[in-house]
Motif scaffolding. Structure first.
Motif, mmCIF file in Angstrom:
data_model
loop_
_atom_site.group_PDB
_atom_site.id
_atom_site.type_symbol
_atom_site.label_atom_id
_atom_site.label_comp_id
_atom_site.label_asym_id
_atom_site.label_seq_id
_atom_site.Cartn_x
_atom_site.Cartn_y
_atom_site.Cartn_z
ATOM 1 N N LEU B 105 0.750 -1.137 -0.365
ATOM 2 C CA LEU B 105 -0.077 -0.060 -0.223
ATOM 3 C C LEU B 105 1.100 1.392 0.232
ATOM 4 O O LEU B 105 0.141 2.241 -0.304
ATOM 5 N N ASP B 106 1.862 0.958 0.548
ATOM 6 C CA ASP B 106 3.400 2.226 0.212
ATOM 7 C C ASP B 106 2.994 2.601 -0.894
ATOM 8 O O ASP B 106 3.809 3.995 -0.648
ATOM 9 N N THR B 107 3.382 1.803 -2.117
ATOM 10 C CA THR B 107 3.882 2.517 -3.156
ATOM 11 C C THR B 107 2.910 3.116 -3.736
ATOM 12 O O THR B 107 3.011 3.727 -4.598
ATOM 13 N N GLY B 108 1.147 3.516 -3.313
ATOM 14 C CA GLY B 108 0.361 3.942 -3.728
ATOM 15 C C GLY B 108 -0.411 3.634 -5.465
ATOM 16 O O GLY B 108 -1.082 3.963 -5.873
ATOM 17 N N SER B 109 0.160 2.303 -5.292
ATOM 18 C CA SER B 109 -0.312 1.923 -6.701
ATOM 19 C C SER B 109 -1.714 1.594 -6.230
ATOM 20 O O SER B 109 -1.711 0.419 -5.511
ATOM 21 N N SER B 110 -2.194 1.659 -7.790
ATOM 22 C CA SER B 110 -3.951 0.319 -7.120
ATOM 23 C C SER B 110 -3.729 -0.786 -7.544
ATOM 24 O O SER B 110 -4.351 -1.967 -6.769
ATOM 25 N N PHE B 111 -2.480 -1.505 -8.573
ATOM 26 C CA PHE B 111 -2.375 -2.643 -8.124
ATOM 27 C C PHE B 111 -1.980 -3.340 -7.323
ATOM 28 O O PHE B 111 -2.382 -4.357 -6.881
ATOM 29 N N GLU B 112 -1.017 -3.260 -6.292
ATOM 30 C CA GLU B 112 -0.469 -2.860 -5.237
ATOM 31 C C GLU B 112 -0.883 -3.224 -4.431
ATOM 32 O O GLU B 112 -1.918 -4.472 -3.403
ATOM 33 N N GLY B 113 -1.955 -2.322 -4.781
ATOM 34 C CA GLY B 113 -3.432 -1.921 -3.532
ATOM 35 C C GLY B 113 -4.593 -3.311 -3.495
ATOM 36 O O GLY B 113 -4.566 -4.277 -2.511
#
Lengths: 678, 298
Positions: B105-113
């Protein structure tokens, strides 16, 4: 088995002076709070708080840490009246210390929390706020020390009223007032149930906890227990009596939420413990009942928490969940008593009690950190936050620590109390009997599920609110409050880490206290239990060393290499905006879908219709709906209101009619007597 | 020993899968060489990330290593062993996962979320299965720690035999779910939208990625050790036990490779159902064990 130790706080002949000294001191300090300017009120209110804190902790210490079971009675003679008796045993002592620690940290944080409000409210209202805070603290101490019914209920009422004033601090908002009044009404329902329970159980002239064992010995126990449980359950937030809680906590200022959630709702737990310590035979029914309700409370609380958009409401629902975990301990303990499984009884009650302390620590930590966030961003909606870890690193650290420990993850304190519960169950599952094994495996299942859901919920809360990039302009401008405001949070952190890494120190007195209060014969298995906790400390230490070691190794490896900065991977797309991030709502969506009817979301959307040439902006909103509140509170009351409206024609507003009604009533009585019907 | 076997299992799985699909496949230690290359590379960080992102792989590896200390090898006691240590095992692994989810979640990427969300959901569903199974074993054997449970685990009667087989099945499935393998997740997929574990670590590079690989492998071998342990007879000398343990670990790798080769991936929306079925099987194991202990006591 319990010996009474009576101590006169003061010799009889100096009683009057002492009394005047006490009352005089508190009147003087209250007057001082009212008199000084708004900015100084915080400092001044610390004086009476500290005095009360030191005195009560000083008298509670020996009750908790003494080896044998004993009850200390302190008598303060009053002029021309009976003496006031304060009775402190290990149970009350434990709660007093918990309340005191929490009061101290709340006080330390209150200054920061209120700093933004000092200009919005009149000074008198600030004074009222501080006075109610002091009163709430004092009344909780009274609740813990009063054994007879009427002083107890009086303190209980004092607690309700003072906390009501704290909840409606921000009285300019209509919703806050409404939730405050809702809280007040529900608390009086609790009061009424307790009054009834005491009246039923007492003999003439002596009502109170002391007369309960005699009543329980001669009557059926479950109905009276149910009455007490309902009364105390409303305060504690057990389902289905929890509906006031998720509204009241977000309305109150953050330090008040922390204080109420941390210790005030635990007064309900205290009451349940107190009543169970008086129960004589029927532990099995009571234990199973409490266990089932508590597991339901835990699962329901955490499921509701997952779908909340409001950070403080999410935390409030987690209070319900944790009350469920504490209740699970109480239920397991009672079942252990019923089936003569001493380990289960000991570990159940001890786990429950330790979780009371633990929850008071990490929940206030979370509420305080959330308070900083809400003050800085001016919103409570998680989906409008993001990237706060960069702007408010200290607050983020404290929130992360609170999240880890509330999820029961080692090596922090939440794990220790949950481990005690698991240990109690697992040690006994082999010889629990057919139904016992089934019950225990279900409890293990429930507890694990609660733990897993909590992890889900807090990865969402921390991940969306603190990590990523800012989702609103207010977030971009968020700043940390000045460093001194973190004193209280640091105190809590120290406790969390101490309990997590050296559980033996805390669990040992707790186990002997539980032994003294609940279990007739001391079990011989105390040493292996403590050895287990020693192993946990050891594993915790190893774990921390490993983290540090690996992190340093990583440093070593990456130091000589190139370090470069590149935007987050988005499939080659290089202009991602903050709105493209994953949101809290979508994070929660799949669990909400799985949990079926337990959780419901009200979704409203406006779609673009296909034939539209000039489409207006589409939108989508969703609100979590509290179904239990809808079914158990809203609908019955709407029905009641409809019924009452029908007989409203009696209320004419003319005084002669009102005189007529008593007259008719008297006539009715007269004729009924005449006809021998009464 | 678990650590040693951790080094070779990933290679074996890949080899088995390659052979099954008619290719020759990379060398057995190729994953290790890859990790070695990663260790020598530089780090690319996203400007969005915080300290959480940098510390998460270390926490994850440390949690897995701490968990290793709790698991016995063959019939030798674990280094750390105490009552209900499997609860600690579950929770310490959850701690590592907590940090990995936060890092995603730290990366702010929707994929990773999305990946983080899926991982959180699946692990929350699979944790009860594991504790249910171990709770059942505790009930059946009367012992409360990994070491004791595995050293007293034997097939006393037919019921226990059936339950034991189901238990093996469950442990293998739990290992698959916890380590993001088929049928819940496919480590070989190349589309971000369909990944679970892989998408969470998209933004990692260099030594960080190597650490993540290490912890994944060790975790996998850890679950393999749980399966292997109950098959090693306790009467044998230590050297022979160690040998058999390693052999079993190797065959665990081969079994996983075979399973992955002949199995399609679930639809993403079917995954919760799949894991809930595992819960049902765990309850079945519990019922059988319960019945068996009451049948035999009569």
């Amino acid at each position: 088995m319990s010996r009474f130790k009576t101590a006169y706080l003061c010799p009889r002949h100096t009683g009057i002076t002492m009394e005047f000294l006490f009352i005089g001191f508190f009147i003087l300090s209250s007057a001082l709070i009212l008199a000084v300017p708004a900015g100084r009120k915080h400092l001044i209110s610390g004086i009476p708080l500290l005095v009360l804190l030191v005195i009560s902790s000083w008298v509670a210490m020996p009750a908790v840490f003494s080896e044998e079971s004993s009850r200390f009675l302190f008598r303060i003679p009053l002029t021309g009246m009976k003496t006031v008796v304060f009775s402190i045993d290990a149970l009350s002592g434990f709660f007093i210390l918990t309340v005191n620690f929490n009061a101290l940290t709340t006080y330390l944080f209150a200054g920061t929390s209120l700093a933004g409000h000092l200009n919005h409210h009149r000074p008198i209202w600030i004074s009222v706020h501080y006075l109610s805070f002091l009163l709430l603290h004092a009344s909780m101490l009274l609740v813990c020390t009063q054994q007879s019914a009427f002083p107890f209920l009086l303190s209980w009422e004092l607690m309700t009223l003072s906390s009501f004033l704290l909840v409606i601090f921000d009285h300019t908002s209509r919703t806050n007032l409404k939730t405050g009044i809702n809280y007040l009404v529900q608390m009086h329902l609790s009061m009424f149930l307790l009054l009834m329970a005491f009246l039923v159980s007492g003999e003439k002239g002596s009502y109170g906890f002391d007369s309960l064992p005699a009543f329980f010995a001669t009557h059926r126990e479950f109905p009276l227990f149910l009455l007490f449980f309902a009364g105390f359950g409303i305060k504690a937030g057990m389902i289905p009596f929890h509906t006031w809680l998720p509204d009241a906590h977000p309305s109150a200022p953050s330090h008040v939420s922390g204080f109420m959630s941390g210790v005030m709702i635990k007064m309900g737990i205290y009451g349940i413990f107190r009543v169970i310590s008086a129960v004589q035979h029927d532990f099995l029914t009571i234990g199973i009942f409490v266990l089932v309700i508590s597991l339901a409370t835990g699962i329901y609380g955490v499921l509701q928490a997952i779908v909340q958009h409001d950070l403080k409401k999410l935390l409030a629902y987690h209070s319900i969940e944790n009350i469920g975990i504490i209740g699970t301990g109480i239920g397991l303990g009672s079942i252990g008593l019923a089936t003569h499984n001493k380990d289960l009884a000991l570990l159940g009650f001890a786990g429950g009690l330790l979780h009371v302390l633990n929850h008071s620590l990490f929940k206030s930590l979370l509420f305080f950190a959330a308070g900083n966030v809400c003050n800085a961003t001016r919103t409570r909606i998680i989906d409008r936050m993001g990237g706060l870890a960069k702007k408010m690193p200290f607050t983020a650290f404290f929130f992360l620590l609170g999240s880890l420990s509330i999820c029961g993850l080692p090596p922090f304190n939440g794990f220790i109390s949950e481990y005690l519960l698991y240990l109690g169950m697992i040690l006994n599952i082999h010889q629990a009997g057919f139904y016992g094994s089934i019950g225990l495996i279900m409890a293990i299942l429930g507890l694990t599920l609660i733990g897993g859901l909590a992890v889900f919920c807090f990865t969402k809360a921390f991940g969306i609110a603190f990590l990523g990039t800012a989702r609103s302009d207010a977030c971009k401008l968020a700043v940390e409050p000045p460093p001194p405001s973190f004193t209280g949070l640091m105190l809590i952190t120290a406790m969390i880490i101490a309990i997590g890494f050296a559980p033996v120190v805390f669990v040992k007195p707790l186990l002997s206290a539980v032994n003294a209060t609940f279990i007739p014969v001391a079990p011989a298995t105390l040493t292996p239990l403590l050895q287990n906790l020693g192993m946990i400390s050891l594993s915790g230490g190893i774990f921390v060393l490993l983290v540090v070691g690996i992190f340093l190794l990583r440093r070593l490896f990456s130091a000589p290499r190139t370090k470069s900065v590149a935007p987050t991977w988005a499939c080659g797309f290089h202009a991602p905006s903050a709105r493209m991030q994953y949101t809290a709502t979508s994070y929660a969506d799949n669990v909400a879908g799985l949990s079926g009817a337990l959780v419901s979301l009200n979704k409203e959307m406006k779609q673009i219709s296909p034939g539209e040439i000039f489409p207006e902006p589409a939108n989508f909103t969703s609100h979590p709906v509290e179904k239990l509140e809808e079914w158990l509170v809203n609908r019955p009351f709407t029905a009641l209101r409809r019924l009452l409206r029908r007989i409203a024609f009696l209320q004419t507003g003319q005084i002669r009619h009102y005189i007529l009604y008593p007259f008719l009533f008297l006539l009715l009585i007269f004729f009924l007597t005449l006809l021998n019907l009464l | 020993m678990t650590l040693v076997s951790a080094l070779i299992i990933p290679g074996i799985i890949i080899r088995t899968k390659s052979l099954c699909s008619g290719r020759k496949g990379p060398a057995l230690f190729q994953p290790l060489f890859d990790a070695g290359v990663l260790l020598r590379k530089g780090v690319v960080l996203s400007p969005v990330t915080t300290l959480v992102f940098r510390i998460a792989p270390s926490v994850s590896l440390a949690s897995v290593l701490t968990a290793v200390l709790l698991v016995p090898m063959g019939r030798q006691d674990a280094l750390l062993s105490f009552s209900a240590d499997f609860v600690y095992f579950t929770y310490i692994l959850a701690l590592g996962r907590f940090f990995m989810i936060l890092a995603a979640l730290d990366t702010g990427s929707s994929f990773e979320g999305m990946g983080a969300n899926r991982e959180a959901l699946y692990s929350l569903l699979v944790e009860p299965v594991f504790l249910l199974l171990l709770g059942t074993y505790a009930m059946f054997t009367g012992y409360t720690s990994f070491s004791e449970i595995f050293s007293h685990f034997y097939f006393s009667n037919n019921y226990a035999f059936i339950a034991g087989i189901l238990g093996f099945y469950l442990l293998i499935q739990i290992a698959m779910v916890e380590n993001s393998r088929l049928p819940v997740d496919d480590p070989k997929t190349h589309l971000e939208l369909t990944m679970v574990h892989e998408v969470m670590i998209l933004d990692y590079s260099g030594p960080d990625l190597a650490i993540i690989h290490f912890s994944t492998w060790i975790k996998f071998a850890l679950y393999g050790a749980l399966v292997s342990n109950s098959l090693v007879p306790s009467g044998w000398p230590v050297a022979l036990q160690t040998g058999l343990f390693l052999l079993l670990q190797l065959s665990f790798g081969i079994i996983i490779g075979l399973l992955e080769s002949f199995r399609a991936r679930n639809k993403m929306t079917k995954n919760p159902q799949f894991i809930l079925t595992l819960t049902a099987i765990a309850l079945l194991v519990f019922t059988i064990m319960l019945l068996s202990s009451y049948m035999s006591s009569k």
